[in-house]
Design an enzyme around this catalytic site. Structure first.
Site, PDB file in Angstrom:
ATOM      1  N   GLY A  32       0.964  -1.177  -0.007  1.00 39.49           N
ATOM      2  CA  GLY A  32      -0.160   0.062   0.004  1.00 39.49           C
ATOM      3  C   GLY A  32       0.772   1.361  -0.238  1.00 39.49           C
ATOM      4  N   SER A  33       2.121   1.349  -0.588  1.00 41.18           N
ATOM      5  CA  SER A  33       2.770   2.571  -0.801  1.00 41.18           C
ATOM      6  C   SER A  33       2.137   3.461  -1.509  1.00 41.18           C
ATOM      7  CB  SER A  33       4.232   2.130  -0.874  1.00 41.18           C
ATOM      8  OG  SER A  33       4.536   1.777  -2.145  1.00 41.18           O
ATOM      9  N   ASN A  34       1.707   2.903  -2.743  1.00 37.78           N
ATOM     10  CA  ASN A  34       1.019   4.092  -3.545  1.00 37.78           C
ATOM     11  C   ASN A  34      -0.013   4.579  -2.861  1.00 37.78           C
ATOM     12  OD1 ASN A  34       2.398   4.086  -6.389  1.00 37.78           O
ATOM     13  ND2 ASN A  34       2.444   1.983  -5.897  1.00 37.78           N
ATOM     14  N   MET A  37      -3.640  -6.946  -7.233  1.00 40.15           N
ATOM     15  CA  MET A  37      -3.058  -8.037  -7.957  1.00 40.15           C
ATOM     16  C   MET A  37      -4.303  -9.129  -8.508  1.00 40.15           C
ATOM     17  SD  MET A  37      -0.054  -6.867  -8.002  1.00 40.15           S
ATOM     18  CE  MET A  37       0.661  -8.159  -8.602  1.00 40.15           C
ATOM     19  N   ILE A  68      -7.278  -9.740 -11.727  1.00 38.09           N
ATOM     20  CA  ILE A  68      -7.637  -9.132 -12.971  1.00 38.09           C
ATOM     21  C   ILE A  68      -9.169  -8.822 -12.847  1.00 38.09           C
ATOM     22  CG2 ILE A  68      -8.096  -9.677 -15.432  1.00 38.09           C
ATOM     23  CD1 ILE A  68      -5.490 -11.548 -15.168  1.00 38.09           C
ATOM     24  N   HIS A  89       1.197   0.518 -13.344  1.00 37.94           N
ATOM     25  CA  HIS A  89       2.170  -0.427 -13.728  1.00 37.94           C
ATOM     26  C   HIS A  89       3.534  -0.333 -13.750  1.00 37.94           C
ATOM     27  CE1 HIS A  89       2.773  -4.609 -15.154  1.00 37.94           C
ATOM     28  NE2 HIS A  89       3.831  -3.920 -16.158  1.00 37.94           N
ATOM     29  N   ASP A 128      -3.495  -4.715 -18.432  1.00 35.59           N
ATOM     30  CA  ASP A 128      -2.411  -3.662 -18.575  1.00 35.59           C
ATOM     31  C   ASP A 128      -2.406  -3.264 -19.997  1.00 35.59           C
ATOM     32  OD1 ASP A 128      -1.318  -4.208 -15.963  1.00 35.59           O
ATOM     33  OD2 ASP A 128       0.049  -5.704 -16.640  1.00 35.59           O
ATOM     34  N   GLU A 130       6.813   5.972  -9.309  1.00 34.01           N
ATOM     35  CA  GLU A 130       5.568   5.709  -9.124  1.00 34.01           C
ATOM     36  C   GLU A 130       4.878   6.621  -8.028  1.00 34.01           C
ATOM     37  OE1 GLU A 130       3.892   1.777  -8.475  1.00 34.01           O
ATOM     38  OE2 GLU A 130       6.344   1.168  -9.086  1.00 34.01           O
TER      39      GLU A 130
HETATM   40  C1  GRF Z   1       3.621  -1.219  -7.392  1.00 33.01           C
HETATM   41  O1  GRF Z   1       4.881  -1.565  -7.829  1.00 33.01           O
HETATM   42  C2  GRF Z   1       2.539  -1.235  -8.470  1.00 33.01           C
HETATM   43  O2  GRF Z   1       3.006  -0.558  -9.530  1.00 33.01           O
HETATM   44  C3  GRF Z   1       2.544  -2.568  -8.653  1.00 33.01           C
HETATM   45  O3  GRF Z   1       2.472  -3.193  -7.486  1.00 33.01           O
HETATM   46  C4  GRF Z   1       3.053  -2.321  -6.474  1.00 33.01           C
HETATM   47  C5  GRF Z   1       2.384  -2.294  -5.411  1.00 33.01           C
HETATM   48  O4  GRF Z   1       3.260  -1.710  -4.407  1.00 33.01           O
HETATM   49  N1  GRF Z   1       1.044  -2.863  -9.482  1.00 33.01           N
HETATM   50  P1  GRF Z   1       2.430  -0.802  -3.092  1.00 33.01           P
HETATM   51  O5  GRF Z   1       1.512  -1.774  -2.589  1.00 33.01           O
HETATM   52  O6  GRF Z   1       1.762   0.425  -3.769  1.00 33.01           O
HETATM   53  O7  GRF Z   1       3.605  -0.654  -2.284  1.00 33.01           O
END
Ligand code: GRF
Length: 204
Positions: A14-16, A92, A94, A111, A147, A176
């Protein structure tokens, strides 16, 4: 308060998601998060969202009899929260045409490669195996294919001779965390114009 309500779907760390929450807190994205959804109870994203008081729900894929049931539960949560834009952030799974059809051109994905190269679940491994000299990340609208949808933003990083999957992933992840909030900001500000099923124009 913005009219846009985000629903963020995660499977892991969940870093994004955290970079998006930070950008909202900093006033860089004019939206609110209605709900965070995960497909696994152990996803760190779930615990983090709970800890900062955001509505967060696990729809456990393993407890659903079918993909359809799983997606109907996700959609029900999103509707309940009044979500207007769905954000896939390390989700993760589809999603089928049913789910995409519930939110046409209202689902974004990140992605960790320069699409259309190296789609799929092992982007960094595939980049290193192929020997490309640059990699990067892509934010795109989600369509029925994995994707694949129209690209909104991309950014690049160099691939170093001594890179491992971990070092490359860390370099891409820094990009990202900048790129996803920027793309969401463009969306909620109404600056993304979808010209056709491949081309997105960014209005000035
Ligand atoms: C990220 O690299 C994203 O691009 C990919 O999975 C990873 C998820 O990382 N789809 P996080 O859970 O957001 O840390």
């Amino acid at each position: 308060m913005s009219k846009h309500v985000l629903g963020i779907l995660c499977s892991g760390r969940g870093s994004n998601m955290q970079s998006i929450l930070a950008a909202i807190d900093a006033g860089q994205i004019n939206a609110q998060v209605g709900v965070v959804l995960t497909d696994k109870p152990e996803a760190k994203a779930l615990a983090y969202a709970q800890s900062v008081g955001i509505r967060s729900v696990c729809v456990n894929r393993k407890e659903c009899a079918s993909q359809q049931e799983f997606e109907e539960k996700l959609v029900a949560e999103l509707k309940e929260a009044g979500v207007t834009l769905v954000i896939l952030a390390g989700f993760m799974r589809i999603l089928s045409p049913y789910f995409v059809g519930e939110y046409p051109h209202k689902i974004l994905n990140i992605h960790p490669s320069l699409l259309p190269s190296f789609g799929g679940a092992h982007a960094h491994r595939d980049v290193l195996a192929y020997g490309t000299k640059v990699s990067g990340c892509t934010i795109h609208f989600v369509d029925e294919h994995m994707d694949h949808g129209p690209i909104i933003l991309q950014d690049t990083v160099p691939v170093m001779d001594d890179d491992t999957e971990e070092t490359l992933a860390a370099r891409v992840l820094q990009k990202e965390h900048i790129l996803y909030p920027r793309a969401i900001q463009l969306y909620v500000d109404g600056k993304l114009e979808l010209l056709d099923d491949r081309h997105v124009r960014i209005k000035q």
